[in-house]
Design a protein around this motif. Structure first.
Motif, PDB file in Angstrom:
ATOM      1  N   ILE A   1       0.834  -1.204   0.000  1.00 50.50           N
ATOM      2  CA  ILE A   1       0.000   0.000   0.000  1.00 50.50           C
ATOM      3  C   ILE A   1       0.869   1.253   0.000  1.00 50.50           C
ATOM      4  O   ILE A   1       1.843   1.341   0.738  1.00 50.50           O
ATOM      5  CB  ILE A   1      -0.996   0.029   1.173  1.00 50.50           C
ATOM      6  CG1 ILE A   1      -1.946   1.221   1.012  1.00 50.50           C
ATOM      7  CG2 ILE A   1      -0.293   0.034   2.507  1.00 50.50           C
ATOM      8  CD1 ILE A   1      -3.210   1.124   1.814  1.00 50.50           C
ATOM      9  N   GLY A   2       0.512   2.194  -0.880  1.00 51.89           N
ATOM     10  CA  GLY A   2       1.252   3.438  -0.982  1.00 51.89           C
ATOM     11  C   GLY A   2       0.322   4.631  -1.021  1.00 51.89           C
ATOM     12  O   GLY A   2      -0.793   4.549  -1.531  1.00 51.89           O
ATOM     13  N   LEU A   3       0.805   5.742  -0.476  1.00 50.09           N
ATOM     14  CA  LEU A   3       0.060   7.000  -0.469  1.00 50.09           C
ATOM     15  C   LEU A   3       0.969   8.113  -0.952  1.00 50.09           C
ATOM     16  O   LEU A   3       2.176   8.086  -0.703  1.00 50.09           O
ATOM     17  CB  LEU A   3      -0.438   7.328   0.939  1.00 50.09           C
ATOM     18  CG  LEU A   3      -1.380   6.324   1.573  1.00 50.09           C
ATOM     19  CD1 LEU A   3      -1.639   6.695   3.028  1.00 50.09           C
ATOM     20  CD2 LEU A   3      -2.683   6.246   0.800  1.00 50.09           C
ATOM     21  N   GLY A   4       0.399   9.101  -1.653  1.00 48.31           N
ATOM     22  CA  GLY A   4       1.233  10.176  -2.151  1.00 48.31           C
ATOM     23  C   GLY A   4       0.452  11.338  -2.711  1.00 48.31           C
ATOM     24  O   GLY A   4      -0.718  11.545  -2.404  1.00 48.31           O
ATOM     25  N   LEU A   5       1.140  12.086  -3.573  1.00 51.48           N
ATOM     26  CA  LEU A   5       0.593  13.289  -4.198  1.00 51.48           C
ATOM     27  C   LEU A   5       0.491  13.098  -5.701  1.00 51.48           C
ATOM     28  O   LEU A   5       1.349  12.469  -6.315  1.00 51.48           O
ATOM     29  CB  LEU A   5       1.506  14.485  -3.915  1.00 51.48           C
ATOM     30  CG  LEU A   5       1.720  14.843  -2.456  1.00 51.48           C
ATOM     31  CD1 LEU A   5       2.778  15.938  -2.340  1.00 51.48           C
ATOM     32  CD2 LEU A   5       0.414  15.292  -1.822  1.00 51.48           C
ATOM     33  N   GLU A   6      -0.546  13.704  -6.268  1.00 48.65           N
ATOM     34  CA  GLU A   6      -0.787  13.663  -7.701  1.00 48.65           C
ATOM     35  C   GLU A   6      -0.988  15.089  -8.192  1.00 48.65           C
ATOM     36  O   GLU A   6      -1.710  15.860  -7.560  1.00 48.65           O
ATOM     37  CB  GLU A   6      -2.030  12.814  -7.960  1.00 48.65           C
ATOM     38  CG  GLU A   6      -2.402  12.605  -9.379  1.00 48.65           C
ATOM     39  CD  GLU A   6      -3.565  11.627  -9.528  1.00 48.65           C
ATOM     40  OE1 GLU A   6      -3.810  11.228 -10.663  1.00 48.65           O
ATOM     41  OE2 GLU A   6      -4.226  11.280  -8.523  1.00 48.65           O
ATOM     42  N   LEU A   7      -0.348  15.442  -9.297  1.00 50.82           N
ATOM     43  CA  LEU A   7      -0.475  16.781  -9.876  1.00 50.82           C
ATOM     44  C   LEU A   7      -1.013  16.672 -11.294  1.00 50.82           C
ATOM     45  O   LEU A   7      -0.638  15.779 -12.036  1.00 50.82           O
ATOM     46  CB  LEU A   7       0.885  17.488  -9.899  1.00 50.82           C
ATOM     47  CG  LEU A   7       1.564  17.682  -8.543  1.00 50.82           C
ATOM     48  CD1 LEU A   7       2.960  18.248  -8.735  1.00 50.82           C
ATOM     49  CD2 LEU A   7       0.736  18.595  -7.663  1.00 50.82           C
ATOM     50  N   GLY A   8      -1.859  17.601 -11.662  1.00 49.02           N
ATOM     51  CA  GLY A   8      -2.461  17.610 -13.000  1.00 49.02           C
ATOM     52  C   GLY A   8      -3.962  17.599 -12.857  1.00 49.02           C
ATOM     53  O   GLY A   8      -4.542  18.409 -12.143  1.00 49.02           O
ATOM     54  N   ALA A   9      -4.599  16.651 -13.536  1.00 47.43           N
ATOM     55  CA  ALA A   9      -6.045  16.490 -13.428  1.00 47.43           C
ATOM     56  C   ALA A   9      -6.322  15.068 -12.965  1.00 47.43           C
ATOM     57  O   ALA A   9      -6.239  14.144 -13.766  1.00 47.43           O
ATOM     58  CB  ALA A   9      -6.721  16.755 -14.769  1.00 47.43           C
TER      59      ALA A   9
END
Length: 175
Positions: free
Chosen positions: A36-44
Motif C-alpha cells: 500500500i502506498g500513499l502520495g501526491l498527484e499533480l495535473g487532473a
C-alpha cells in the motif's frame, strides 16, 4: 510542479518507515514488491492518491484519490474523488534499481463542481493507463497516467462529456 515531486521524493526517500523488498526474479511480467502506498498527484486531478496491491507479488491493484480539478469542461472546478481497478500486464523495463510497469484499468469518479454562479456534479467512467517508475530498493514510485473519462453531468444541465485527464505523481509505500 516537477520540483515539488522531486522534493517530495527526496524527503520520503530519507525516511525509514518502510523498505521495499527486492523482486525475486526479472522478467517481462510485473510482480509487485509493495502493498500500500500513499502520495501526491499533480495535473487532473491535483490531490492525494493511493494504491493497494490486492495480493503480495500480484499485478492487480486498486488506485484511489481525492483532489481538485480546475478549469475543466467550460471552466468548471471542484472536488474530484475516484477509484480504479488496475492490471499491470507487463514490465517495460526490468533493471536492478527499478521496474517500469505498464498498467491499465477501469474506474469511476465523482466530481462536484462550480460553474460561475451555478453548480452541479458528474459521475464518470475512467479508463486509466500509464507507467510507473517502481523502485526496487526504495519505498517509492513515480507515475504518469492518461485517463480518458466519460462524464454524466447533473445539476444545472444534463449532458455527457468526454475528456482526457493527465497526471503525474509520487507515492510512498508503507508495506
Amino acid at each position: 510542479m516537477f520540483v515539488v515531486l522531486i522534493a517530495t521524493a527526496m524527503a520520503v526517500a530519507g525516511s525509514s518507515v518502510a523498505d521495499a523488498r527486492p523482486r525475486p526474479g526479472r522478467g517481462r511480467r510485473f510482480e509487485s514488491n509493495k502493498t500500500i502506498g500513499l502520495g501526491l498527484e499533480l495535473g487532473a486531478p491535483t490531490g492525494l492518491t493511493g494504491k493497494y496491491f490486492l495480493e503480495p507479488g500480484g499485478d492487480r491493484a486498486i488506485q484511489f484519490g481525492i483532489g481538485d480539478i480546475d478549469h475543466y469542461v467550460g471552466d468548471r472546478s471542484g472536488l474530484h474523488i475516484y477509484g480504479d481497478y488496475l492490471f499491470h500486464p507487463l514490465s517495460l523495463v526490468s533493471a536492478d534499481g527499478f521496474e517500469l510497469p505498464f498498467y491499465l484499468g477501469v474506474g469511476l469518479r465523482y466530481w462536484d463542481f462550480d460553474y460561475g454562479a451555478d453548480s452541479g456534479y458528474a459521475l464518470g467512467v475512467r479508463i486509466p493507463f500509464g507507467v510507473a517508475i517502481d523502485f526496487n530498493n526504495l519505498p517509492l514510485d513515480i507515475f504518469f497516467q492518461i485517463v480518458p473519462v466519460l462524464d454524466f453531468v447533473h445539476g444545472y444541465t444534463h449532458d455527457v462529456y468526454g475528456d482526457v485527464d493527465v497526471s503525474v505523481g509520487v507515492r510512498f509505500w508503507f508495506d
